[in-house]
Scaffold this motif. Structure first.
Motif, mmCIF file in Angstrom:
data_model
loop_
_atom_site.group_PDB
_atom_site.id
_atom_site.type_symbol
_atom_site.label_atom_id
_atom_site.label_comp_id
_atom_site.label_asym_id
_atom_site.label_seq_id
_atom_site.Cartn_x
_atom_site.Cartn_y
_atom_site.Cartn_z
ATOM 1 N N SER A 275 -20.585 136.783 26.507
ATOM 2 C CA SER A 275 -20.166 136.218 25.156
ATOM 3 C C SER A 275 -19.053 135.264 25.350
ATOM 4 C CB SER A 275 -19.716 137.349 24.062
ATOM 5 O OG SER A 275 -20.920 138.357 24.063
ATOM 6 N N GLY A 276 -19.080 134.102 24.479
ATOM 7 C CA GLY A 276 -17.837 133.261 24.401
ATOM 8 C C GLY A 276 -18.556 131.662 24.391
ATOM 9 N N ASP A 277 -17.634 130.733 24.352
ATOM 10 C CA ASP A 277 -17.911 129.386 24.162
ATOM 11 C C ASP A 277 -18.296 128.880 25.511
ATOM 12 O OD1 ASP A 277 -17.361 129.961 21.483
ATOM 13 O OD2 ASP A 277 -15.606 128.650 21.668
ATOM 14 N N LEU A 278 -19.142 128.005 25.594
ATOM 15 C CA LEU A 278 -19.691 127.148 26.719
ATOM 16 C C LEU A 278 -19.445 125.560 26.374
ATOM 17 C CD1 LEU A 278 -22.943 128.797 27.342
ATOM 18 C CD2 LEU A 278 -21.048 129.149 28.774
ATOM 19 N N THR A 279 -18.851 124.986 27.380
ATOM 20 C CA THR A 279 -18.626 123.379 27.335
ATOM 21 C C THR A 279 -19.854 122.578 27.648
ATOM 22 O OG1 THR A 279 -16.288 123.776 27.439
ATOM 23 C CG2 THR A 279 -17.101 121.760 27.740
ATOM 24 N N PHE A 280 -20.050 121.928 27.219
ATOM 25 C CA PHE A 280 -21.531 120.662 27.581
ATOM 26 C C PHE A 280 -20.664 119.298 27.699
ATOM 27 C CE2 PHE A 280 -24.619 117.588 26.257
ATOM 28 C CZ PHE A 280 -25.403 117.752 27.315
ATOM 29 N N SER A 281 -20.964 118.737 28.831
ATOM 30 C CA SER A 281 -20.595 117.268 28.895
ATOM 31 C C SER A 281 -21.423 116.539 29.861
ATOM 32 C CB SER A 281 -19.239 117.376 29.658
ATOM 33 O OG SER A 281 -19.348 118.042 30.921
ATOM 34 N N VAL A 282 -21.642 115.271 29.545
ATOM 35 C CA VAL A 282 -22.128 114.361 30.223
ATOM 36 C C VAL A 282 -21.560 113.017 31.036
ATOM 37 C CG1 VAL A 282 -24.528 112.872 30.283
ATOM 38 C CG2 VAL A 282 -24.444 114.972 28.941
ATOM 39 N N ASP A 283 -21.457 113.032 32.039
ATOM 40 C CA ASP A 283 -20.642 111.763 32.505
ATOM 41 C C ASP A 283 -21.230 110.528 32.537
ATOM 42 O OD1 ASP A 283 -22.205 111.820 34.933
ATOM 43 O OD2 ASP A 283 -20.958 112.891 36.056
ATOM 44 N N GLY A 284 -20.432 109.332 32.984
ATOM 45 C CA GLY A 284 -21.068 108.111 32.721
ATOM 46 C C GLY A 284 -22.387 107.935 33.617
ATOM 47 N N ALA A 285 -22.483 108.621 34.681
ATOM 48 C CA ALA A 285 -23.953 108.630 35.516
ATOM 49 C C ALA A 285 -25.156 109.485 35.043
ATOM 50 C CB ALA A 285 -23.481 108.960 36.905
ATOM 51 N N GLY A 286 -24.669 109.859 33.947
ATOM 52 C CA GLY A 286 -25.909 110.876 33.248
ATOM 53 C C GLY A 286 -25.670 112.244 33.892
ATOM 54 N N ASN A 287 -24.716 112.631 34.572
ATOM 55 C CA ASN A 287 -24.849 114.091 35.038
ATOM 56 C C ASN A 287 -24.369 115.101 34.185
ATOM 57 O OD1 ASN A 287 -25.914 113.338 37.679
ATOM 58 N ND2 ASN A 287 -23.961 112.495 38.101
ATOM 59 N N ALA A 288 -25.093 116.131 33.864
ATOM 60 C CA ALA A 288 -24.870 117.094 32.617
ATOM 61 C C ALA A 288 -24.246 118.212 33.444
ATOM 62 C CB ALA A 288 -25.846 117.037 31.746
ATOM 63 N N GLN A 289 -23.391 118.923 32.587
ATOM 64 C CA GLN A 289 -22.725 120.329 33.203
ATOM 65 C C GLN A 289 -22.933 121.335 31.741
ATOM 66 O OE1 GLN A 289 -19.311 120.309 35.251
ATOM 67 N NE2 GLN A 289 -20.479 120.197 37.173
ATOM 68 N N LEU A 290 -23.106 122.442 31.939
ATOM 69 C CA LEU A 290 -23.093 123.505 30.729
ATOM 70 C C LEU A 290 -22.356 124.534 31.369
ATOM 71 C CD1 LEU A 290 -23.681 124.473 27.936
ATOM 72 C CD2 LEU A 290 -25.618 125.161 28.729
ATOM 73 N N GLY A 291 -21.247 124.997 30.972
ATOM 74 C CA GLY A 291 -20.262 126.121 31.497
ATOM 75 C C GLY A 291 -19.965 125.921 33.025
ATOM 76 N N GLY A 292 -20.053 124.775 33.295
ATOM 77 C CA GLY A 292 -19.489 124.409 34.868
ATOM 78 C C GLY A 292 -20.859 124.423 35.897
ATOM 79 N N TYR A 293 -22.147 124.626 35.314
ATOM 80 C CA TYR A 293 -23.350 124.523 36.081
ATOM 81 C C TYR A 293 -23.888 123.410 35.804
ATOM 82 C CZ TYR A 293 -22.045 129.469 37.048
ATOM 83 O OH TYR A 293 -21.511 130.605 37.396
ATOM 84 N N ALA A 294 -24.526 122.522 36.850
ATOM 85 C CA ALA A 294 -25.332 121.507 36.790
ATOM 86 C C ALA A 294 -26.448 121.641 35.936
ATOM 87 C CB ALA A 294 -25.439 120.716 38.160
ATOM 88 N N MET A 295 -26.901 120.476 35.273
ATOM 89 C CA MET A 295 -28.343 120.490 34.596
ATOM 90 C C MET A 295 -29.085 119.193 34.786
ATOM 91 S SD MET A 295 -26.754 121.475 30.803
ATOM 92 C CE MET A 295 -28.116 122.271 30.257
ATOM 93 N N MET A 296 -30.257 119.394 34.729
ATOM 94 C CA MET A 296 -31.109 118.341 35.160
ATOM 95 C C MET A 296 -31.551 117.709 33.776
ATOM 96 S SD MET A 296 -35.228 118.511 37.084
ATOM 97 C CE MET A 296 -35.682 119.171 35.279
ATOM 98 N N GLY A 297 -31.605 116.477 33.642
ATOM 99 C CA GLY A 297 -31.623 115.276 32.405
ATOM 100 C C GLY A 297 -33.077 114.774 32.215
ATOM 101 N N LEU A 298 -33.443 114.772 31.329
ATOM 102 C CA LEU A 298 -34.814 114.025 31.001
ATOM 103 C C LEU A 298 -34.602 113.180 29.869
ATOM 104 C CD1 LEU A 298 -37.151 117.140 31.061
ATOM 105 C CD2 LEU A 298 -36.828 115.371 33.124
#
Length: 544
Positions: free
Chosen positions: A401-424
């Motif tokens: 339980s808790g908050d998760l940070t989502f972010s996308v860098d300038g190259a389009g690479n995303a992370q959720l809670g520090g884990y990489a995500m695949m973008g579409l």
């Protein structure tokens, strides 16, 4: 040596009961160790029986948790049976009230081709072109659906009217049947799926042959003379805003709810919390917890002040499980509100003896002032805290339980809670991101154009946490499963040792009997020699 021989020897030998003596000596040598092993097996069986009680009580608590799921606190109500709601995802439900005005229902296009003598009547061979799309209001203009290209259906020689219905029905989205009109004629009925864009246009290209001319089924110019019912969308006012949908089952008015429309009507859909359901669920939860904790207390009791000890007294594994349960219940629930939620505030009070009771005053206060807190008891919650971000997917058991940070860098690479995500890219400026690893695996985030960071919040409910703990404990590698395996193994080992010891006892007894037989032979021989000497002395005395 046989017992008969030993008895025969014994008559002229020592006079002792040598078989009984051999058995006594063997017993003295093996009985203490056999008693230890029997005692071990008995203790193991007692503990196994106690663990079976724990497993059964856990299953009862799991049943109680499942019962709360069938009696939800959040319910969906409707003011009219013509707008019937169905919950599709309870985790998405939020208290809300939505007024709806159904102006028209979605309809299927129905075409009737009438005046045929029989369903067995032959149809000329050829081809029948088929398109999906939208007819103009007057039935004279057709706009094809570009997403579904036109099809050409081959009508082979010898096809009957019923056979033509079968060829048409094989096309997804079409139902065709031959109907007896009751006046000596039959009709071919062709029906589309609901929605204005699911209407049909037929173009015939017959080759002749004396049967029903395929041109009888041609609607390429107009379907006005053949159309019994036009294809139409459902039209609904939602809070006064007009929306249209191709079916009468609408899934996007309220999150987690689908609504089936059955009439032109007005009404209101409401998601609200049911106070009586919450009371019932909490009492069910308290009873289930008391069943488990009361049994664990009894089985792990150390037996003070002359009271008997429990069957699992001193069992560190079960004591650890008991502590884990207490720790889970005592830990405030996070991820649901801006502050931790304590069970005591929801009406679950802890007694001095470690058991629980329902506290109506505390329940009433919280339900009156913060009814949303009760959501933390019965259902996990995953939601976005940032406008332009939405999240969905099945939450893994490893996500806390808790908050998760989502972010996308300038190259389009995303992370959720520090884990990489695949973008579409979705082609309209929106982007979908899918987590492929870690405790967030399986979650997907939908970002609106321009949104590159934000926060999500996850709260695991008490029922969810309890269910996970119970499941882990009952697994073959869990606390109960491991202890059962250990005790099973201990009992099997003790049984094998008993069998080996009993086999050894037979060997020992046989060895004693062999030695006693040899001794009896020697004693018998000595007594025979003594008798001979005594008789010889008597003869010497008479002769002297």
């Amino acid at each position: 040596m046989s017992s008969d021989l030993l008895s025969a020897l014994n008559k002229n030998g020592s006079g002792l009961n040598l078989r009984e003596l051999a058995q006594t000596l063997t017993t003295a040598e093996t009985a203490p160790r056999l008693e230890v092993l029997k005692s071990q097996i008995q203790k193991d069986n007692v503990k196994l029986s106690a663990l079976a009680q724990v497993r059964a009580q856990f299953q009862a608590l799991n049943g109680a948790l499942a019962q709360t799921a069938t009696n939800p606190v959040l319910i969906v109500a409707t003011t009219t049976a013509a707008m019937m709601p169905k919950v599709t995802d309870r985790n998405l439900l939020r208290p809300d009230s939505v007024p709806l005005q159904v102006q028209s229902l979605a309809a299927r296009q129905v075409l009737e081709f009438a005046g045929f003598a029989s369903g067995k009547a032959p149809v000329d061979a050829g081809a029948l072109g088929l398109e999906f799309g939208r007819w103009a209001g007057d039935g004279a203009g057709f706009t094809p659906d570009a997403a579904r290209p036109a099809q050409s259906l081959t009508i082979p020689p010898g096809t009957t009217l019923e056979g033509l219905a079968g060829i048409l029905s094989a096309v997804p989205g079409i139902t065709a049947r031959v109907l007896d009109k009751g006046d000596g004629t039959v009709s071919l009925g062709i029906v589309s799926e609901t929605g204005a864009d699911n209407a049909l246009r037929l173009a015939a290209a017959g080759t002749g042959g004396g049967g029903i001319d395929l041109s009888a089924f041609d609607t390429s110019a107009s379907n006005a003379q053949r159309q019994v019912q036009a294809a139409a969308d459902a039209r609904v006012l939602v809070d006064g805003i007009a929306v249209s949908r191709p079916t009468n089952v609408i899934r996007d008015i309220m999150p987690g709810v689908e609504v089936t429309l059955s009439a032109v009507t007005s009404g209101t859909l409401t998601v609200e919390r049911d106070e009586q359901a919450a009371r019932t669920n909490i009492q069910t939860l308290v009873d289930g917890l008391n069943g488990v904790m009361g049994l664990l207390q009894s089985l792990t009791s150390r037996g003070v002040a002359g009271a008997p000890a429990g069957d699992l007294a001193g069992d560190r594994s079960i004591e650890t499980l008991q502590q884990d349960l207490r720790r889970l219940i005592a830990t405030p629930l996070s991820g649901f509100a801006d502050r931790p939620i304590h069970l005591a505030d929801l009406g679950i009070a802890t007694e001095r003896n470690g058991l629980f009771r329902f506290d109506p005053p505390a329940f009433d206060r919280t339900f009156r002032d913060r009814a949303g807190d009760f959501d933390a008891l019965f259902g996990d919650q995953l939601r976005s805290l940032t406008d332009g971000l939405s999240v969905q997917g099945k939450v893994s058991s490893g996500l806390t339980s808790g908050d998760l940070t989502f972010s996308v860098d300038g190259a389009g690479n995303a992370q959720l809670g520090g884990y990489a995500m695949m973008g579409l890219g979705l082609g309209d400026g929106r982007r979908a991101f899918i987590a492929l690893a870690g405790p967030v695996q399986g979650l997907s985030v939908l970002a609106e154009p321009g949104v590159t960071n934000g926060s999500l919040r996850f709260g695991r409910s008490l029922v969810g946490s309890l269910g996970a703990l119970l499941a882990r404990a009952e697994e073959s590698t869990g606390i109960i499963g491991r202890r059962e395996s250990d005790l099973d193994r201990s009992s099997r080992t003790a049984s094998e040792r008993m069998e080996a010891l009993e086999a050894r006892a037979a060997v020992v007894e046989k060895r004693y009997l062999t030695r006693f037989a040899a001794m009896e032979q020697a004693v018998t021989q000595m007594k025979s020699t003594g008798d001979y000497i005594q008789n010889l002395q008597k003869m010497w005395a008479r002769d002297g």
